[in-house]
Enzyme design. Structure first.
Site: not given
Ligand code: G3P
Length: 222
Positions: A85
């Site tokens: 990633k």
């Molecule tokens: O892991 C990547 C993404 O899905 C995280 O998004 O906004 O839940 O931190 P968030």
């Protein structure tokens, strides 16, 4: 649209894998920290065993391309189903270009615009994580960006797959699928919510009650 689970919680990943609907796992530094996973190698190897068929995304935390390349080349020694990633930065795309030329799968993360997705696709990204929830959180249209990115990827026949990320609720999953995302990575809580519908629950109870009634009346089923 494939479904990945967005968590570093081993219990959640084990439960999600048992559902038979998950094709991969995405982690990030916040999710690893939340689960107190100091030994990243160990937890990623455990996750890779729980979901052996799917890509397991592990995120680089350094800033320059050379360091990210070193990180990614280490990650892929941990298991054969790792996707490195990489954040959507200038240095990150240099690293993605290197990984793409060396057969290493990548997941470009923190993508918030079609132009960023276009850069990631041209760098050779395997997956492009376009964030939905964080865009919605500031009052803009996260799904609209998914739709725009998916159209561009399709129109120009890029090999990259659009991965809807930062999913907040089941409607985001539906909308991401309808907007053309290839994958959505979903918190385990939201995956469980996707199964639920009051009419299904009511129907199951009703079928069971009628069947039980039939048994009670000792009628031989037709
Ligand atoms: O892991 C990547 C993404 O899905 C995280 O998004 O906004 O839940 O931190 P968030």
């Amino acid at each position: 649209m494939q479904l990945f689970v967005d968590t570093a919680n081993l219990d959640e990943i084990q439960a999600a894998a048992a559902l038979g609907v998950i094709s991969g796992v995405t982690t990030n530094p916040t999710l690893l920290a939340k689960n107190n996973h100091g030994d990243v190698k160990s937890v990623i190897q455990q996750i890779a065993k729980l979901v052996p068929h799917g890509p397991i995304s592990v995120e680089c935390v350094t800033d320059d391309a050379e360091s990210m390349i070193r990180e990614g080349e280490t990650f892929v020694t941990w298991s054969d189903n790792i996707a490195v990633k990489v954040p959507m930065t200038v240095e990150g795309m240099k690293a993605v270009h290197h990984f793409s030329n060396n057969g290493i799968k990548t997941n470009v993360t923190l993508v918030f615009s079609a132009n960023q997705a276009l850069l990631a696709a041209n760098a050779g990204a395997t997956f492009i994580s376009s964030f939905v929830g964080r865009v919605d959180d500031i009052g803009f249209d996260g799904i609209g960006i998914i739709r725009e990115v998916a159209e561009i990827i399709e129109l120009h026949s890029f090999n990259s797959q659009v991965l809807a990320a930062s999913i907040r609720h089941p409607l985001h999953v539906t909308q991401s699928a309808a907007a053309g995302a290839h994958i959505a990575t979903i918190p385990f809580k939201v995956i469980k919510q996707m199964y639920d519908h009051p009419l299904t629950e009511k129907g199951v109870a009703s079928f069971k009650a009628d069947w039980d009634q039939l048994q009670k009346s000792n009628l031989t089923p037709a």
